[in-house]
Write a protein that holds these residues in place. Structure first.
Motif, PDB file in Angstrom:
ATOM      1  N   PRO A  36      61.435   3.455 119.975  1.00 17.02           N
ATOM      2  CA  PRO A  36      60.526   2.775 119.275  1.00 17.02           C
ATOM      3  C   PRO A  36      60.485   1.376 120.111  1.00 17.02           C
ATOM      4  N   ARG A  85      56.132   4.135 117.879  1.00 10.28           N
ATOM      5  CA  ARG A  85      56.806   3.878 116.616  1.00 10.28           C
ATOM      6  C   ARG A  85      57.507   5.163 116.019  1.00 10.28           C
ATOM      7  N   THR A  88      58.850   7.776 113.427  1.00 14.70           N
ATOM      8  CA  THR A  88      58.617   8.145 112.174  1.00 14.70           C
ATOM      9  C   THR A  88      59.209   9.494 111.798  1.00 14.70           C
ATOM     10  N   GLN A 114      56.083   2.246 108.806  1.00  9.14           N
ATOM     11  CA  GLN A 114      55.587   2.103 110.066  1.00  9.14           C
ATOM     12  C   GLN A 114      54.239   2.437 110.500  1.00  9.14           C
TER      13      GLN A 114
END
Length: 256
Positions: A109, A123, A125, A180
């Motif tokens: 991340p 990101r 997730t 996110q």
């Protein structure tokens, strides 16, 4: 066939193509910085069956492919990253460190993946699998506007990926999407890894209003996901072991 999406507000430097593999209903995405002298490019979620098509398009457009990336370890098709590496010297495979899979580059991340003067932000997730990531185009005046997010199976158009295998968790997926993806600007374009109804793109604002699962509260979402009663994925026993080794399990040295 490749479909061309015109982003009227985007700088002309971004070349973008959305490609489709019909057997697994998978979208592969080609992005390139066409204003850079090398025209560096990357592919997101390539499929083994369509590698030749994708590489032919890269060649026709005069691009230099530098990355073949996955949003997660897929269970419904074999990734094309390993085949691509064998056909195009110098290409690096990319996947999240949390996936536990093999690749040349492991992302975490906050990492940025640059191609020319453009970049993707990573990101985390997780929830569909423990290693899912979403790749988001950069935030800045010289980056594409509106922003674009490649959500893998975490968020689909009016849906989401299942959470009952590969370390999945409905609670984790709910938190991932809301923290996110739904925190991105509402005009952000969302491109999933799959669609089964003929849709190709959505936005953050649309999904916040109309996603039948993720507009619910967390407990309701959890109950929905626990009662989907989905069939066992027909490709999982082939795809997951292959994708853990970059899609090249058949080329691994066999024990004597």
């Amino acid at each position: 066939m490749a479909s061309f999406t015109t982003l009227s507000q985007s700088p002309p430097k971004l070349l973008f193509r959305q490609l489709f593999e019909k057997e697994s209903s998978t979208y592969t995405y080609l992005l390139a910085d066409c204003s850079h002298p090398d025209k560096p490019a990357l592919l997101i979620d390539p499929v083994d069956r369509t590698v030749d098509r994708d590489l032919n398009l890269v060649k026709e457009l005069g691009l230099k492919l530098i990355y073949a990336m996955n949003t997660h370890v897929h269970a419904d098709h074999v990734t094309g990253t390993g085949l691509i590496k064998g056909k195009v010297p110098g290409v690096k495979s990319v996947i999240s460190k949390a996936s536990g899979s093999k690749a040349d580059v492991f992302v975490e991340p906050g990492d940025k993946i640059s191609f020319g003067d453009l970049f993707l932000e990573v990101r985390a997730t997780p929830g569909h699998t423990m290693g899912c990531v979403t790749y988001v185009t950069g935030d800045g005046p010289d980056q594409p506007q509106p922003r674009m997010a490649f959500t893998g199976d975490a968020l689909l158009i009016r849906g989401c990926g299942r959470t009952d295998f590969q370390g999945g968790s409905s609670q984790q997926l709910y938190k991932s999407v809301h923290s996110q993806i739904f925190t991105l600007p509402k005009e952000t374009l969302l491109y999933p890894a799959h669609d089964y109804k003929g849709f190709s793109v959505t936005t953050v604002g649309e999904e916040m209003l109309y996603n039948p699962r993720l507009t619910k509260d967390e407990e309701t979402f959890k109950n929905i996901m626990e009662n989907l009663n989905l069939a066992y994925p027909k490709m999982i026993d082939v795809a997951v072991p292959a994708n853990m080794v970059c899609g090249l399990q058949d080329l691994e040295p066999k024990a004597n």
